[in-house]
Design an enzyme around this catalytic site. Sequence first.
Site, PDB file in Angstrom:
ATOM      1  N   LYS A   1       0.814  -1.214   0.000  1.00  0.00           N
ATOM      2  CA  LYS A   1       0.000   0.000   0.000  1.00  0.00           C
ATOM      3  C   LYS A   1       0.849   1.266   0.000  1.00  0.00           C
ATOM      4  O   LYS A   1       0.387   2.330  -0.403  1.00  0.00           O
ATOM      5  CB  LYS A   1      -0.974  -0.016   1.160  1.00  0.00           C
ATOM      6  CG  LYS A   1      -2.032  -1.102   0.953  1.00  0.00           C
ATOM      7  CD  LYS A   1      -3.166  -1.027   1.921  1.00  0.00           C
ATOM      8  CE  LYS A   1      -4.282  -1.985   1.534  1.00  0.00           C
ATOM      9  NZ  LYS A   1      -3.896  -3.409   1.646  1.00  0.00           N
TER      10      LYS A   1
HETATM   11  C1  PLP Z   1      -4.535  -4.484   1.131  1.00  0.00           C
HETATM   12  C2  PLP Z   1      -3.772  -5.764   1.089  1.00  0.00           C
HETATM   13  C3  PLP Z   1      -4.114  -6.821   0.210  1.00  0.00           C
HETATM   14  C4  PLP Z   1      -5.325  -6.751  -0.702  1.00  0.00           C
HETATM   15  O1  PLP Z   1      -5.194  -5.800  -1.726  1.00  0.00           O
HETATM   16  P1  PLP Z   1      -6.470  -5.275  -2.539  1.00  0.00           P
HETATM   17  O2  PLP Z   1      -5.972  -4.198  -3.414  1.00  0.00           O
HETATM   18  O3  PLP Z   1      -7.430  -4.766  -1.483  1.00  0.00           O
HETATM   19  O4  PLP Z   1      -7.050  -6.421  -3.275  1.00  0.00           O
HETATM   20  C5  PLP Z   1      -3.306  -7.946   0.177  1.00  0.00           C
HETATM   21  N1  PLP Z   1      -2.227  -8.055   1.001  1.00  0.00           N
HETATM   22  C6  PLP Z   1      -1.881  -7.085   1.860  1.00  0.00           C
HETATM   23  C7  PLP Z   1      -0.702  -7.281   2.733  1.00  0.00           C
HETATM   24  C8  PLP Z   1      -2.625  -5.905   1.939  1.00  0.00           C
HETATM   25  O5  PLP Z   1      -2.271  -4.931   2.813  1.00  0.00           O
END
Ligand code: PLP
Length: 464
Positions: free
Chosen positions: A112
């Site tokens: 993220k």
């Molecule tokens: C947010 C997240 C996901 C999922 O990603 P999306 O874009 O919501 O599908 C997977 N793994 C981790 C570690 C995350 O923080």
Amino acid sequence: MKYISTRGRAPALSFEEAMLTGLARDGGLYVPAEVPVMSASEIAALAGLPYEEAALRVMRPFVEESFGEEELRAIIARAYAGFAHPSRAPLRELEPGHFLLELFHGPTLAFKDFAMQLIGQLFQAALARRGERVTIVGATSGDTGSAAIEAFRGLSNVDVFILYPHGRVSDVQRRQMTTPAEANVHALALDGDFDDCQARLKDMFNDHAFRDEVHLAGVNSINWARVLAQVVYYFTAAASLGAPHRPVRFTVPTGNFGDIYAGSIARRMGLPIERLVIATNQNDILHRALETGIYETRGVTPSISPSMDIQVSSNFERALFDALGGEGEAVAQLMEELRARGRFAIPQGALEHLRALYATGRASEAETSAAIARTWRESGEIICPHSAVGVKVAREHLGESAAPMITLATAHPAKFPDAVEAATGIRPPLPAHMSDLLERKERITRVPNDLAALEALVRERRAG
Ligand SMILES: *Cc1c(COP(=O)(O)O)cnc(C)c1O
């Protein structure tokens, strides 16, 4: 380039307006009205470039009416300067034909950071130019909130308030939110669970007087600018393995569908992606939807990959819009049916379209642990539980084609040490640059699960 709503009833906006708005006023999500295409030689030229330069080339056509080339270049440089790895998103071979794309070298150790660090700088630049200040409020089960606080700390045109469920995030996640000392970031420990946090967040956005008074803005995963930032690493990874001359496949640990949707944009831009594999944990609404054609919500069961514990996958609406040929009215009807009945049937033509692009798989809790253990045993790599869901599902699809498979490693194992230790016997240490996290001073603000009290606190604490 203009951005339009997936429900077809909101005005078209520029990139900057769509970014600052977040959710469209008709309840839909913004998507680009058309997707620019990169030529084979432009894609080939990405191989070996610094990540920042590749990001500039991939994102430029999407933002050019809002940000000039030099401004964008400076924004990208600031966004990724805090990453601990020189190539930002390194690729490692896990086993023959199967690669891990490590997306956890950012400041909060999850993918993220790629989107949030960029969006922080984009917000700051746009707001400074407009002479405006906004209040960003977000709800988090852990990763999003820490990434947002890290991205916006110290920026002068933004106050950030993050609601997290008291006692229900990991120590590392909480400390990443409560230790930054800047006056413009506020982590609020709400008495309730994640659904309560999300409900109070929605209430604040629906209180229009409050919303206008504090200039509320959102940076959750439906924000188009976040999707765009994630398109870049599909290109850098594929180009480093020989694209466009050699097709590739990706497996993506999926929750809200933002990350994997970015892969579908890369494909529409001309990247030869043979297949995008959706990997879900036991909360498998997407896996079931593509298997059966029925998109149906069920309650969330907590798992060891908590960032993928979702009931509804918000960004799936964008994929549906594409699969329905851009018919906003049809999307709006399906979403209304979902709201009223908790389910809808994906129309046959759209289902075929989705199945041609996406494959799916799921991993149970035991299978996730087993994938962490096996990966450690066979290749000496310690992976986080989310990445393990991806690795398990990717392995099921490996034999279907000779194209390399790239699994996205979405978080650092040290962010989820309990699950990793249970599977391998090893407690993964935090990387050196944050080894003192557990000693830093925390600021914890407890808040009741009450809208009026929350709004009073935001009014009092925000600077603008
Ligand atoms: C947010 C997240 C996901 C999922 O990603 P999306 O874009 O919501 O599908 C997977 N793994 C981790 C570690 C995350 O923080």
